[in-house]
Each structure stands twice: as C-alpha cells, then as structure tokens.
Motif scaffolding. Structure first.
Motif, PDB file in Angstrom:
ATOM      1  N   ARG A   1       0.489  -1.150   0.391  1.00 40.18           N
ATOM      2  CA  ARG A   1      -0.281   0.142   0.021  1.00 40.18           C
ATOM      3  C   ARG A   1       0.350   1.665  -0.528  1.00 40.18           C
ATOM      4  O   ARG A   1       0.791   2.001  -0.655  1.00 40.18           O
ATOM      5  CB  ARG A   1      -0.980   0.148   1.079  1.00 40.18           C
ATOM      6  CG  ARG A   1      -2.534  -0.883   1.266  1.00 40.18           C
ATOM      7  CD  ARG A   1      -3.170  -0.908   2.267  1.00 40.18           C
ATOM      8  NE  ARG A   1      -4.095  -2.247   2.140  1.00 40.18           N
ATOM      9  CZ  ARG A   1      -5.171  -1.439   1.234  1.00 40.18           C
ATOM     10  NH1 ARG A   1      -5.235  -1.534   0.784  1.00 40.18           N
ATOM     11  NH2 ARG A   1      -6.363  -2.668   1.213  1.00 40.18           N
TER      12      ARG A   1
ATOM     13  N   THR B   1       2.035   1.960  -3.507  1.00 38.27           N
ATOM     14  CA  THR B   1       1.550   2.380  -4.372  1.00 38.27           C
ATOM     15  C   THR B   1       0.837   3.654  -4.104  1.00 38.27           C
ATOM     16  O   THR B   1       0.413   4.039  -5.536  1.00 38.27           O
ATOM     17  CB  THR B   1      -0.507   1.243  -3.730  1.00 38.27           C
ATOM     18  OG1 THR B   1       0.293  -0.067  -4.164  1.00 38.27           O
ATOM     19  CG2 THR B   1      -1.362   1.602  -5.648  1.00 38.27           C
TER      20      THR B   1
ATOM     21  N   TYR C   1      -5.946   3.171  -1.725  1.00 39.76           N
ATOM     22  CA  TYR C   1      -4.953   3.484  -0.669  1.00 39.76           C
ATOM     23  C   TYR C   1      -5.362   2.651   0.619  1.00 39.76           C
ATOM     24  O   TYR C   1      -4.162   1.983   0.702  1.00 39.76           O
ATOM     25  CB  TYR C   1      -4.297   4.845  -0.571  1.00 39.76           C
ATOM     26  CG  TYR C   1      -4.290   5.017  -2.058  1.00 39.76           C
ATOM     27  CD1 TYR C   1      -3.546   4.525  -3.236  1.00 39.76           C
ATOM     28  CD2 TYR C   1      -3.550   6.614  -2.194  1.00 39.76           C
ATOM     29  CE1 TYR C   1      -3.395   5.594  -4.468  1.00 39.76           C
ATOM     30  CE2 TYR C   1      -3.570   7.164  -3.169  1.00 39.76           C
ATOM     31  CZ  TYR C   1      -3.280   6.337  -4.518  1.00 39.76           C
ATOM     32  OH  TYR C   1      -2.952   7.185  -5.805  1.00 39.76           O
TER      33      TYR C   1
END
Length: 209
Positions: A153, A156, A187
């Motif tokens: 995460r 990303t 997210y």
C-alpha cells in the motif's frame, strides 16, 4: 551594523544565492546553475559568491539539502501526524500533494531530471524514495495492517504520486478534490468520513460544489 549591511548588500546572502540557484534549476536544469550567470541575475560580482560557498559543488549540495529537508522531511512528518483513522492519516499525507509549502513538485521533478545526468544524484533520489516509502509503510503498520500489506500500500500510494510528478500531470483543484475520496479508499481500504474530508477540504480552501 556595518557587517549586517555588508552581508545583505554588495555580497548578497547565502540564501539569496541558493534561491537564485533554485530558480535556475527549475527553469533550465542543473547545467544552468553556474556561478557567473547567477551573479548576473543577482547583480552581484562573481567574487561575492565565495563569501558563502567554497565552490559550485557546495552550492549544489545546498540545493540538495533544501530538497531533502522540504520534500522528504515533510512526507515523513505528515505520515507521523496525529490521525484518528488510517483514512485521515492518508489525508495528512495528501496535504503534501496540495501544499507547495510542504512539498515542492517542481523541485522534485528538477532533482529527478538532474539524477538522469549523475549517478551520485540518482543515489540521493533512491535514498529519499526509500525513506519516504519506509515512512508510509510505518504509517500503515501503525494502524494495524500486516507488514507485507503495508509495504504494498505504501508503494502504491507513493509511486502513483511520483508518476503524477514525472508526467507533469495537471488537474484543476475541483477535479482533484472530487477524486481524493476514491484515492483514499483505494490506498487505505477505508472510506474517509465526511468530517475528515471536511477538515481536509477546509485547510486547502476548497468548498465542494
């Protein structure tokens, strides 16, 4: 008093030279950051430069320090800021993308462009990337996500934003603000509460239509 006048008068100032170098870097790249052109911009003698910097390399090191302190320092700071939820913590990080006082996207682009010409600067950029990713990962872990999930995460979140910068993407504020709740949900896996969004919108001077 005479010393103070000299420092801000015919010799200029260290911050003045750094500011001129910063603008040259943003406008024309690192090759334009040279002592004589900067002196002409500042209407100072070339000799005055050496009151503040040993050489051009020291000036460039000062620019890098400014970039590290502002861009990396504030991502880390925002990732550690108080938040009641992971969604709100991510909104704190998003402050960086909307507030030039926290994160200078043009400076980021310029330094990354500089890194294409220098292995030394590339190493600096990679170190900064890792520090930022580590800070985001810690933020996710703080809210109870597993380490592997937190890592993905964080990557990303960060790599999408660097993509925005690298592509020099431009969005109207209203368009970007409308997209932010969806970004936060993607997210973090959490839908931000309206009160969290209201606080975020308020500090960026945005009123949803």
């Amino acid at each position: 008093m005479d010393q103070a006048l000299n420092d801000t008068g015919w010799r200029g100032s260290q911050e003045g030279w750094l500011e001129a170098a910063y603008h040259s870097l943003l406008e024309s790249g690192v090759d334009s950051v040279k002592i004589l052109p900067l002196a002409k911009k500042l209407n100072l003698s070339r000799t005055s430069f050496y009151w503040f910097f040993k050489d051009r390399d020291e000036l460039l090191a000062g620019l890098l320090a400014r970039w590290r302190d502002k861009n990396t320092g504030n991502i880390v700071k925002q990732s550690e800021a108080y938040a009641e939820s992971l969604a709100e913590a991510m909104l704190n990080v998003f402050d960086c993308w909307l507030n030039n006082d926290l994160f200078d996207a043009r400076f980021e682009f310029a330094v990354r462009s500089w890194a294409l010409q220098s292995d030394e600067i590339l190493a600096e950029v990679r170190q900064a990337d890792q520090l930022r990713l580590d800070a985001l990962k810690r933020m996710f872990i703080r809210f109870g996500l597993p380490e592997a999930t937190s890592d993905v995460r964080a990557r990303t979140t960060y790599l999408v934003q660097i993509g925005y910068i690298s592509m020099q993407a431009r969005e109207e504020l209203a368009v970007r603000m409308k997209r932010i709740p969806e970004y936060i949900a993607i997210y973090t896996g959490e839908v931000p509460q309206q009160r969290e969004l209201d606080r975020f919108f308020s500090r960026h001077g945005y009123r949803p239509g």
